[in-house]
Design a protein around this motif. Structure first.
Motif, PDB file in Angstrom:
ATOM      1  N   ARG A  43       0.885  -1.348  -0.189  1.00 37.75           N
ATOM      2  CA  ARG A  43       0.102  -0.022   0.002  1.00 37.75           C
ATOM      3  C   ARG A  43       0.813   1.405   0.337  1.00 37.75           C
ATOM      4  NH1 ARG A  43      -3.584  -0.768   4.818  1.00 37.75           N
ATOM      5  NH2 ARG A  43      -3.508   1.368   4.705  1.00 37.75           N
ATOM      6  N   ARG A  44       1.862   1.205   0.727  1.00 37.45           N
ATOM      7  CA  ARG A  44       2.557   2.481   0.594  1.00 37.45           C
ATOM      8  C   ARG A  44       4.373   2.347   1.137  1.00 37.45           C
ATOM      9  NH1 ARG A  44      -1.256   3.901   4.725  1.00 37.45           N
ATOM     10  NH2 ARG A  44      -0.741   2.788   6.519  1.00 37.45           N
ATOM     11  N   ILE A  45       5.149   3.312   0.598  1.00 39.19           N
ATOM     12  CA  ILE A  45       6.232   3.367   1.116  1.00 39.19           C
ATOM     13  C   ILE A  45       6.499   4.513   1.542  1.00 39.19           C
ATOM     14  CG2 ILE A  45       8.920   3.299   0.359  1.00 39.19           C
ATOM     15  CD1 ILE A  45       7.866   1.205  -1.838  1.00 39.19           C
ATOM     16  N   VAL A  46       7.007   5.035   2.716  1.00 36.16           N
ATOM     17  CA  VAL A  46       7.517   6.307   3.416  1.00 36.16           C
ATOM     18  C   VAL A  46       8.738   6.211   3.691  1.00 36.16           C
ATOM     19  CG1 VAL A  46       6.795   8.099   4.953  1.00 36.16           C
ATOM     20  CG2 VAL A  46       5.119   6.690   3.840  1.00 36.16           C
ATOM     21  N   MET A  47       9.630   6.900   3.086  1.00 41.15           N
ATOM     22  CA  MET A  47      11.063   7.322   3.606  1.00 41.15           C
ATOM     23  C   MET A  47      11.358   8.801   3.837  1.00 41.15           C
ATOM     24  SD  MET A  47      13.099   4.554   0.960  1.00 41.15           S
ATOM     25  CE  MET A  47      14.464   4.996   1.580  1.00 41.15           C
ATOM     26  N   SER A  48      12.181   8.728   5.032  1.00 38.17           N
ATOM     27  CA  SER A  48      12.587  10.155   5.328  1.00 38.17           C
ATOM     28  C   SER A  48      14.061  10.015   5.711  1.00 38.17           C
ATOM     29  CB  SER A  48      11.645  10.565   6.681  1.00 38.17           C
ATOM     30  OG  SER A  48      12.315  11.928   7.043  1.00 38.17           O
ATOM     31  N   SER A  49      15.023  11.115   5.131  1.00 33.71           N
ATOM     32  CA  SER A  49      16.262  10.994   5.658  1.00 33.71           C
ATOM     33  C   SER A  49      16.752  12.428   5.291  1.00 33.71           C
ATOM     34  CB  SER A  49      16.720   9.905   4.344  1.00 33.71           C
ATOM     35  OG  SER A  49      18.341   9.910   4.507  1.00 33.71           O
ATOM     36  N   LEU A  50      17.921  12.586   5.857  1.00 34.84           N
ATOM     37  CA  LEU A  50      18.841  14.024   5.796  1.00 34.84           C
ATOM     38  C   LEU A  50      19.029  14.184   4.310  1.00 34.84           C
ATOM     39  CD1 LEU A  50      20.572  14.309   8.922  1.00 34.84           C
ATOM     40  CD2 LEU A  50      18.506  15.657   8.186  1.00 34.84           C
ATOM     41  N   TYR A  51      19.518  12.889   3.844  1.00 36.11           N
ATOM     42  CA  TYR A  51      20.276  13.047   2.394  1.00 36.11           C
ATOM     43  C   TYR A  51      20.205  11.598   1.651  1.00 36.11           C
ATOM     44  CZ  TYR A  51      24.340  11.386   4.492  1.00 36.11           C
ATOM     45  OH  TYR A  51      25.280  10.449   5.239  1.00 36.11           O
ATOM     46  N   LEU A  52      20.301  11.598   0.553  1.00 42.39           N
ATOM     47  CA  LEU A  52      20.434  10.127  -0.251  1.00 42.39           C
ATOM     48  C   LEU A  52      21.796  10.525  -1.034  1.00 42.39           C
ATOM     49  CD1 LEU A  52      19.336   7.462  -0.974  1.00 42.39           C
ATOM     50  CD2 LEU A  52      18.191   8.615  -3.006  1.00 42.39           C
ATOM     51  N   GLY A  53      22.572   9.589  -0.696  1.00 38.08           N
ATOM     52  CA  GLY A  53      23.995   9.333  -1.421  1.00 38.08           C
ATOM     53  C   GLY A  53      23.772   9.058  -2.898  1.00 38.08           C
ATOM     54  N   THR A  54      25.003   9.034  -3.408  1.00 39.95           N
ATOM     55  CA  THR A  54      25.033   8.926  -4.838  1.00 39.95           C
ATOM     56  C   THR A  54      26.024   7.549  -5.198  1.00 39.95           C
ATOM     57  OG1 THR A  54      27.013  10.421  -4.924  1.00 39.95           O
ATOM     58  CG2 THR A  54      25.020  11.281  -5.417  1.00 39.95           C
ATOM     59  N   ASP A  55      26.307   6.692  -4.242  1.00 37.96           N
ATOM     60  CA  ASP A  55      27.166   5.558  -4.537  1.00 37.96           C
ATOM     61  C   ASP A  55      26.077   4.422  -4.918  1.00 37.96           C
ATOM     62  OD1 ASP A  55      29.498   6.937  -3.711  1.00 37.96           O
ATOM     63  OD2 ASP A  55      29.144   6.295  -1.506  1.00 37.96           O
ATOM     64  N   LYS A  56      26.949   3.181  -4.950  1.00 38.69           N
ATOM     65  CA  LYS A  56      26.309   2.094  -5.620  1.00 38.69           C
ATOM     66  C   LYS A  56      25.074   1.550  -4.925  1.00 38.69           C
ATOM     67  CE  LYS A  56      27.105  -2.538  -7.063  1.00 38.69           C
ATOM     68  NZ  LYS A  56      28.200  -3.722  -6.941  1.00 38.69           N
ATOM     69  N   LEU A  57      25.021   1.431  -3.626  1.00 38.40           N
ATOM     70  CA  LEU A  57      24.018   1.152  -2.618  1.00 38.40           C
ATOM     71  C   LEU A  57      22.764   2.027  -2.798  1.00 38.40           C
ATOM     72  CD1 LEU A  57      25.771  -0.397   0.560  1.00 38.40           C
ATOM     73  CD2 LEU A  57      24.408  -1.353  -1.576  1.00 38.40           C
ATOM     74  N   GLU A  58      22.827   3.434  -2.937  1.00 32.87           N
ATOM     75  CA  GLU A  58      22.125   4.224  -2.874  1.00 32.87           C
ATOM     76  C   GLU A  58      21.200   4.145  -4.340  1.00 32.87           C
ATOM     77  OE1 GLU A  58      24.771   4.845  -1.728  1.00 32.87           O
ATOM     78  OE2 GLU A  58      25.075   6.109  -0.194  1.00 32.87           O
ATOM     79  N   ALA A  59      22.069   4.089  -5.616  1.00 29.68           N
ATOM     80  CA  ALA A  59      21.659   4.071  -6.724  1.00 29.68           C
ATOM     81  C   ALA A  59      20.641   2.540  -6.714  1.00 29.68           C
ATOM     82  CB  ALA A  59      22.710   3.740  -7.518  1.00 29.68           C
TER      83      ALA A  59
END
Length: 98
Positions: A43-59
């Motif tokens: 039904r839903r995905i809710v994520m909150s973060s200060l930032y999202l990196g640019t490395d492989k895991l974040e991608a």
């Protein structure tokens, strides 16, 4: 708990048993838990973060979100991601804004 009683005027409290809480100590386990939750969401995905990196895991995380949103077998799935705009603009000597 009395110290936080004023919060009830602003939001609905959710009571859970400590037996239903799992503390995740490892970044790898945290990432795997996020991916598992994204794949299983109906039904839903809710994520909150200060930032999202640019490395492989974040991608890979972003790709997991993208795939989930495009999954026609979950037409009711809604996704919300909240990031801190100013934190995302912070640069270091080796990175670009995220």
């Amino acid at each position: 708990m009395q110290r936080f009683s004023w919060l009830a005027a602003f939001s609905k409290p959710y009571f859970i048993s400590g037996n239903n809480v799992e503390v995740i100590y490892s970044p790898d386990k945290f990432y795997n838990a996020l991916q598992t939750g994204i794949r299983g969401a109906q039904r839903r995905i809710v994520m909150s973060s200060l930032y999202l990196g640019t490395d492989k895991l974040e991608a890979q995380l972003v790709e997991g979100l993208r795939s989930s949103m495009a999954d026609v077998s979950r037409p009711e799935l809604r996704t919300t991601v909240l990031l801190d705009h100013l934190r995302g603009l912070v640069r270091t000597s080796t990175t670009r804004p995220t």
